[in-house]
Design an enzyme around this catalytic site. Structure first.
Site, PDB file in Angstrom:
ATOM      1  N   HIS A  69       0.820  -1.226   0.000  1.00 51.16           N
ATOM      2  CA  HIS A  69       0.000   0.000   0.000  1.00 51.16           C
ATOM      3  C   HIS A  69       0.852   1.273   0.000  1.00 51.16           C
ATOM      4  CE1 HIS A  69      -3.546  -2.387   0.401  1.00 51.16           C
ATOM      5  NE2 HIS A  69      -3.188  -2.884   1.569  1.00 51.16           N
ATOM      6  N   HIS A  78      -6.016  -7.471  -0.683  1.00 48.27           N
ATOM      7  CA  HIS A  78      -6.210  -6.028  -0.911  1.00 48.27           C
ATOM      8  C   HIS A  78      -5.428  -5.559  -2.140  1.00 48.27           C
ATOM      9  CE1 HIS A  78      -6.680  -6.806   3.476  1.00 48.27           C
ATOM     10  NE2 HIS A  78      -7.739  -6.024   3.317  1.00 48.27           N
TER      11      HIS A  78
HETATM   12  C1  OKP Z   1      -2.906  -4.587   4.494  1.00 48.91           C
HETATM   13  B1  OKP Z   1      -2.598  -5.717   3.535  1.00 48.91           B
HETATM   14  C2  OKP Z   1     -11.136  -2.187   6.775  1.00 48.91           C
HETATM   15  C3  OKP Z   1      -9.910  -1.882   7.573  1.00 48.91           C
HETATM   16  C4  OKP Z   1      -8.714  -1.911   6.688  1.00 48.91           C
HETATM   17  C5  OKP Z   1      -6.310  -1.793   6.659  1.00 48.91           C
HETATM   18  C6  OKP Z   1      -6.072  -3.075   5.951  1.00 48.91           C
HETATM   19  C7  OKP Z   1      -4.677  -3.125   5.422  1.00 48.91           C
HETATM   20  C8  OKP Z   1      -4.361  -4.430   4.778  1.00 48.91           C
HETATM   21  N1  OKP Z   1     -12.249  -2.500   7.612  1.00 48.91           N
HETATM   22  N2  OKP Z   1      -7.527  -1.777   7.427  1.00 48.91           N
HETATM   23  O1  OKP Z   1      -2.942  -5.495   2.221  1.00 48.91           O
HETATM   24  O2  OKP Z   1      -2.937  -7.016   3.960  1.00 48.91           O
HETATM   25 ZN    ZN Z   2      -4.067  -7.579   2.445  1.00 42.57          ZN
END
Ligand code: OKP
Ligand code: ZN
Length: 343
Positions: A160, A198
């Site tokens: 990210h 994600h």
């Molecule tokens: C990081 B990776 C949604 C909350 C999201 C951040 C998630 C980050 C994921 N309810 N919080 O891509 O696994």
């Molecule tokens: Zn993720």
């Protein structure tokens, strides 16, 4: 398979805003500890710790001022008298004019972040730097031809993190830094395949205008899933990079039967692009019981995932991203790597 890891990951542990309250982050040190223990127990191959790399390898994928911000943020935050994790509370909405970088740490936290999901404390920078060095060391082993594939057990994750922003537990984009390092070492065309639940918005942003690094991502549809604002199928790259970005948003509940044919498509695009080296952003938060994600892959499916990635026939560096059900992530990661090796 060779595994690269760093004990320094444990220096970083923080909190996150979830459901309107501050809680310990899902992205915690036991994640890397359990993956390492399972890799060891499975007898997957040699284990090595990271080699330090020049700062230039980080600045090749991120801006100079952003890396400097990460290096100094904690000292500047505590200098204002605060002791808890540094988190941003104001973000610049880019509406035409570009505001200059603020001078105050509170302004900079927002300037260099996409959300409040990347807390900074005293252990953050050494862990983040070590995580990038783990990815770089894995890339070296594969680019030199010493290894056909390697596993970079990165923590914190990276996909990210953009050219100059943190977010979603990510600070430096380990996969992008590795892909760029391959280019620096003379590999002509590189691909990054992101199989985390994600969307890898940071990796996409870093290479969006470049034809030399192809980015493909399978992920939860951003209309319903974090990071919400990137990952749609019509984001195909820009300028010289037009056509070198492929997003495959998938619905909640996607299982292996629905996932596998889409992966076949993504791998076909990577082959057609002429990639000579593959970096895999490996998240196992596609697991059916993951606490924050919504796909339905099962433990045995990860063997097939590894096998299918091997079918691309490319030198490959696996870079650890997400996966949050600690009891199972080690098993699922080992299955991907085993599946790849046995293919
Ligand atoms: C990081 B990776 C949604 C909350 C999201 C951040 C998630 C980050 C994921 N309810 N919080 O891509 O696994
Ligand atoms: Zn993720």
């Amino acid at each position: 398979m060779l595994t690269l890891h760093s004990p320094r990951h444990a220096l970083h542990h923080g909190t996150e805003l979830k459901d309107g309250t501050i809680k310990p982050s899902f992205e915690h040190p036991q994640r890397a500890d359990t993956i390492l223990a399972q890799v060891r127990a499975a007898g997957l191959g040699e284990l090595r710790t990271e080699q330090p790399h020049d700062r230039a390898a980080l600045v090749a994928a991120h801006s100079e001022r952003y890396v400097q911000f990460l290096e100094t943020a904690w000292a500047r935050w505590t200098a204002t008298g605060r002791q808890h994790d540094a988190l941003p509370l104001v973000w610049p909405v880019r509406e035409g004019g570009q505001a200059p970088e603020p001078e105050h740490i509170d302004g900079q936290l927002g300037f260099y972040a996409m959300d409040a999901g990347a807390p900074i404390n005293g252990g953050t920078w050494p862990a983040v730097q070590a995580s990038a060095h783990v990815a770089l060391t894995a890339l070296d082993a594969v680019a030199s031809g010493e290894q056909r594939a390697a596993f970079a057990l990165c923590r914190p994750p990276g996909h990210h993190a953009g050219p100059e922003y943190a977010g979603g537990y990510c600070y430096l984009n380990n996969a992008a830094i590795a892909a760029q390092h391959a280019r620096t070492l003379g590999v002509g065309r590189v691909a990054v395949l992101d199989v985390d639940f994600h969307h890898g918005n940071g990796t996409q942003a870093i290479f969006y205008r470049r034809p030399d690094v192809f980015f493909a991502s399978l992920h939860g549809d951003p209309l319903r899933s974090y990071p919400y604002f990137w990952g749609h199928a019509d984001e195909t790259g820009a300028g010289e990079g037009l056509g070198a970005n492929a997003n495959y948003p998938l619905p909640h509940g996607t299982d292996w039967a629905a996932y596998s044919p889409v992966l076949t498509q993504a791998l076909a695009r990577i082959r057609a692009h002429g990639a000579e080296l593959l970096v895999v952003s490996l998240g196992v938060d596609t697991f059916e019981h993951d606490p924050i994600s919504h796909f339905r892959l099962r433990t045995a499916d990860y063997l097939r995932l590894g096998q299918q990635i091997a079918s691309a026939g490319l030198p490959t560096v696996f870079v650890m991203e997400g996966g949050y059900l600690v009891d199972d992530i080690g098993r699922n990661v080992v299955n991907v790597l085993r599946g790849f090796e046995d293919a």
